[in-house]
Write a protein that holds these residues in place. Structure first.
Motif, mmCIF file in Angstrom:
data_model
loop_
_atom_site.group_PDB
_atom_site.id
_atom_site.type_symbol
_atom_site.label_atom_id
_atom_site.label_comp_id
_atom_site.label_asym_id
_atom_site.label_seq_id
_atom_site.Cartn_x
_atom_site.Cartn_y
_atom_site.Cartn_z
ATOM 1 N N ALA A 61 0.863 -1.184 0.000
ATOM 2 C CA ALA A 61 0.000 0.000 0.000
ATOM 3 C C ALA A 61 0.898 1.232 0.000
ATOM 4 C CB ALA A 61 -0.898 -0.008 1.234
ATOM 5 N N TYR A 62 0.267 2.373 -0.075
ATOM 6 C CA TYR A 62 1.018 3.618 0.034
ATOM 7 C C TYR A 62 0.191 4.635 0.794
ATOM 8 C CZ TYR A 62 -1.809 5.754 -3.706
ATOM 9 O OH TYR A 62 -2.844 6.258 -4.454
ATOM 10 N N VAL A 63 0.873 5.634 1.316
ATOM 11 C CA VAL A 63 0.224 6.765 1.963
ATOM 12 C C VAL A 63 0.698 8.038 1.272
ATOM 13 C CG1 VAL A 63 -0.055 5.667 4.227
ATOM 14 C CG2 VAL A 63 2.003 6.974 3.749
ATOM 15 N N ARG A 64 -0.175 9.032 1.225
ATOM 16 C CA ARG A 64 0.203 10.343 0.702
ATOM 17 C C ARG A 64 0.857 11.103 1.852
ATOM 18 N NH1 ARG A 64 -4.830 9.391 -0.607
ATOM 19 N NH2 ARG A 64 -5.691 11.100 0.614
ATOM 20 N N SER A 65 2.162 11.103 1.870
ATOM 21 C CA SER A 65 2.938 11.607 3.003
ATOM 22 C C SER A 65 2.631 13.057 3.353
ATOM 23 C CB SER A 65 4.437 11.468 2.721
ATOM 24 O OG SER A 65 4.763 10.141 2.448
ATOM 25 N N ASP A 66 2.556 13.916 2.349
ATOM 26 C CA ASP A 66 2.303 15.332 2.619
ATOM 27 C C ASP A 66 0.957 15.528 3.303
ATOM 28 O OD1 ASP A 66 4.729 15.896 1.435
ATOM 29 O OD2 ASP A 66 3.855 16.448 -0.503
ATOM 30 N N LEU B 36 4.919 4.702 14.008
ATOM 31 C CA LEU B 36 3.514 4.328 14.084
ATOM 32 C C LEU B 36 3.044 3.650 12.794
ATOM 33 C CD1 LEU B 36 2.163 7.458 15.954
ATOM 34 C CD2 LEU B 36 2.374 5.146 16.868
ATOM 35 N N ILE B 37 3.565 4.093 11.640
ATOM 36 C CA ILE B 37 3.214 3.431 10.376
ATOM 37 C C ILE B 37 3.766 2.008 10.371
ATOM 38 C CG2 ILE B 37 3.641 3.395 7.882
ATOM 39 C CD1 ILE B 37 3.362 6.437 7.907
ATOM 40 N N GLU B 38 4.948 1.820 10.913
ATOM 41 C CA GLU B 38 5.527 0.471 11.002
ATOM 42 C C GLU B 38 4.624 -0.431 11.841
ATOM 43 O OE1 GLU B 38 9.527 -1.789 12.634
ATOM 44 O OE2 GLU B 38 9.583 0.366 12.322
ATOM 45 N N SER C 282 0.607 -4.697 12.177
ATOM 46 C CA SER C 282 -0.652 -5.175 12.748
ATOM 47 C C SER C 282 -1.734 -5.395 11.697
ATOM 48 C CB SER C 282 -1.153 -4.217 13.837
ATOM 49 O OG SER C 282 -1.503 -2.973 13.278
ATOM 50 N N ASN C 283 -1.568 -4.823 10.507
ATOM 51 C CA ASN C 283 -2.547 -5.003 9.442
ATOM 52 C C ASN C 283 -2.035 -5.878 8.305
ATOM 53 O OD1 ASN C 283 -5.054 -3.256 10.051
ATOM 54 N ND2 ASN C 283 -3.321 -1.972 10.614
ATOM 55 N N GLY C 284 -0.904 -6.537 8.521
ATOM 56 C CA GLY C 284 -0.397 -7.512 7.570
ATOM 57 C C GLY C 284 0.218 -6.956 6.299
ATOM 58 N N TYR C 285 0.707 -5.725 6.328
ATOM 59 C CA TYR C 285 1.340 -5.158 5.132
ATOM 60 C C TYR C 285 2.802 -5.580 5.067
ATOM 61 C CZ TYR C 285 -2.686 -2.275 4.187
ATOM 62 O OH TYR C 285 -3.955 -1.874 3.881
ATOM 63 N N ASP C 286 3.243 -5.904 3.854
ATOM 64 C CA ASP C 286 4.657 -6.207 3.625
ATOM 65 C C ASP C 286 5.436 -4.925 3.338
ATOM 66 O OD1 ASP C 286 4.655 -9.172 3.713
ATOM 67 O OD2 ASP C 286 3.207 -8.888 2.081
ATOM 68 N N ILE C 287 4.797 -4.009 2.621
ATOM 69 C CA ILE C 287 5.435 -2.744 2.253
ATOM 70 C C ILE C 287 4.386 -1.640 2.275
ATOM 71 C CG2 ILE C 287 6.627 -1.448 0.420
ATOM 72 C CD1 ILE C 287 7.616 -4.138 -0.666
ATOM 73 N N ILE C 288 4.757 -0.499 2.876
ATOM 74 C CA ILE C 288 3.935 0.707 2.774
ATOM 75 C C ILE C 288 4.857 1.798 2.235
ATOM 76 C CG2 ILE C 288 2.585 2.460 3.981
ATOM 77 C CD1 ILE C 288 1.803 0.349 6.040
ATOM 78 N N PHE C 289 4.535 2.271 1.039
ATOM 79 C CA PHE C 289 5.321 3.338 0.422
ATOM 80 C C PHE C 289 4.773 4.694 0.851
ATOM 81 C CE2 PHE C 289 5.799 -0.152 -2.667
ATOM 82 C CZ PHE C 289 7.171 -0.163 -2.811
ATOM 83 N N GLY C 290 5.617 5.697 0.751
ATOM 84 C CA GLY C 290 5.191 7.068 1.000
ATOM 85 C C GLY C 290 5.236 7.855 -0.289
ATOM 86 N N ALA C 291 4.097 8.382 -0.718
ATOM 87 C CA ALA C 291 4.035 9.218 -1.927
ATOM 88 C C ALA C 291 4.111 10.670 -1.475
ATOM 89 C CB ALA C 291 2.738 8.961 -2.683
ATOM 90 N N ASN C 292 5.169 11.362 -1.883
ATOM 91 C CA ASN C 292 5.352 12.729 -1.396
ATOM 92 C C ASN C 292 5.326 13.785 -2.485
ATOM 93 O OD1 ASN C 292 7.788 12.433 -2.649
ATOM 94 N ND2 ASN C 292 9.007 12.440 -0.792
ATOM 95 N N GLY C 293 4.922 13.437 -3.679
ATOM 96 C CA GLY C 293 4.847 14.427 -4.745
ATOM 97 C C GLY C 293 6.172 14.682 -5.436
ATOM 98 N N SER C 294 7.227 14.018 -5.008
ATOM 99 C CA SER C 294 8.545 14.217 -5.614
ATOM 100 C C SER C 294 8.859 13.149 -6.648
ATOM 101 C CB SER C 294 9.631 14.202 -4.538
ATOM 102 O OG SER C 294 9.439 15.261 -3.638
ATOM 103 N N GLY C 295 7.913 12.307 -6.948
ATOM 104 C CA GLY C 295 8.121 11.353 -8.014
ATOM 105 C C GLY C 295 8.400 9.930 -7.581
#
Length: 190
Positions: free
Chosen positions: A43-48, A144-146, A151-164
């Motif tokens: 999954a990913y989160v919009r970091s900004d 906290l994201i870790e 706890s939600n079974g994610y292998d990878i959570i990316f952060g999308a920050n608008g920098s590409g």
């Protein structure tokens, strides 16, 4: 010879063979990556957005603003004192002899230098404290994201920050809102 020069010295059949080999390799690699990713929960989160709506960051920024405002008030006071001293000097200048004028000008110069030094020091201190505060919040959010990811079974959570680093992602793997809720719940609980 001129015919081969136009084709970079390589016969057309050899070029076609090479192109097919590269495409086959890319296909195999793509299939391997897809099969590896297909078995992972990603999954990913919009970091900004996450940081701008996280209560910990909002309160840290508010606390920093209070400090910055008090520093600015002190700078404004020193600036006003200098300007008042300058006006007083200009008003009394006709009554002063050469030695008194030099003394007053030296005092004003020192006062102005002190103001400049203080302003530069406060600017540097503000920059350092802002960076320290931001890094502290980022460390807290990352931790906290870790925990959320585990706890939600994610292998990878990316952060999308608008920098590409993530240019596009389907909404189905965007967990920004869920993570934001969890972060704010954790912040309010602590």
């Amino acid at each position: 010879k001129a015919k081969h020069g136009a084709n970079n010295g390589m016969p057309p059949m050899m070029k076609l063979s090479m192109l097919l080999s590269v495409l086959a390799f890319l296909g195999v690699m793509g299939t391997m990556v897809y099969s590896m990713v297909g078995t992972k929960k990603i999954a990913y989160v919009r970091s900004d957005e996450l940081l701008s709506k996280y209560q910990g960051m909002i309160q840290a920024r508010e606390a920093f603003k209070v400090k910055a405002d008090s520093w600015q008030t002190r700078i404004d006071t020193l600036k006003n004192e200098f300007e008042s001293a300058m006006k007083a000097y200009e008003a009394s200048m006709p009554e002063l002899n050469k030695r008194e004028r030099e003394d007053e000008e030296n005092k004003l110069r020192r006062q102005q230098e002190d103001l400049v030094r203080y302003t530069e020091a406060i600017s540097q201190q503000a920059e350092e404290e802002d960076a320290k505060m931001t890094q502290g919040v980022l460390n807290q959010v990352n931790s906290l994201i870790e925990v959320y990811g585990k706890s939600n079974g994610y292998d990878i959570i990316f952060g999308a920050n608008g920098s590409g680093n993530i240019v596009y992602g389907v909404e189905a793997v965007d967990i920004t809102n869920e993570v934001l809720i969890a972060l704010n719940r954790d912040y309010e609980g602590s």
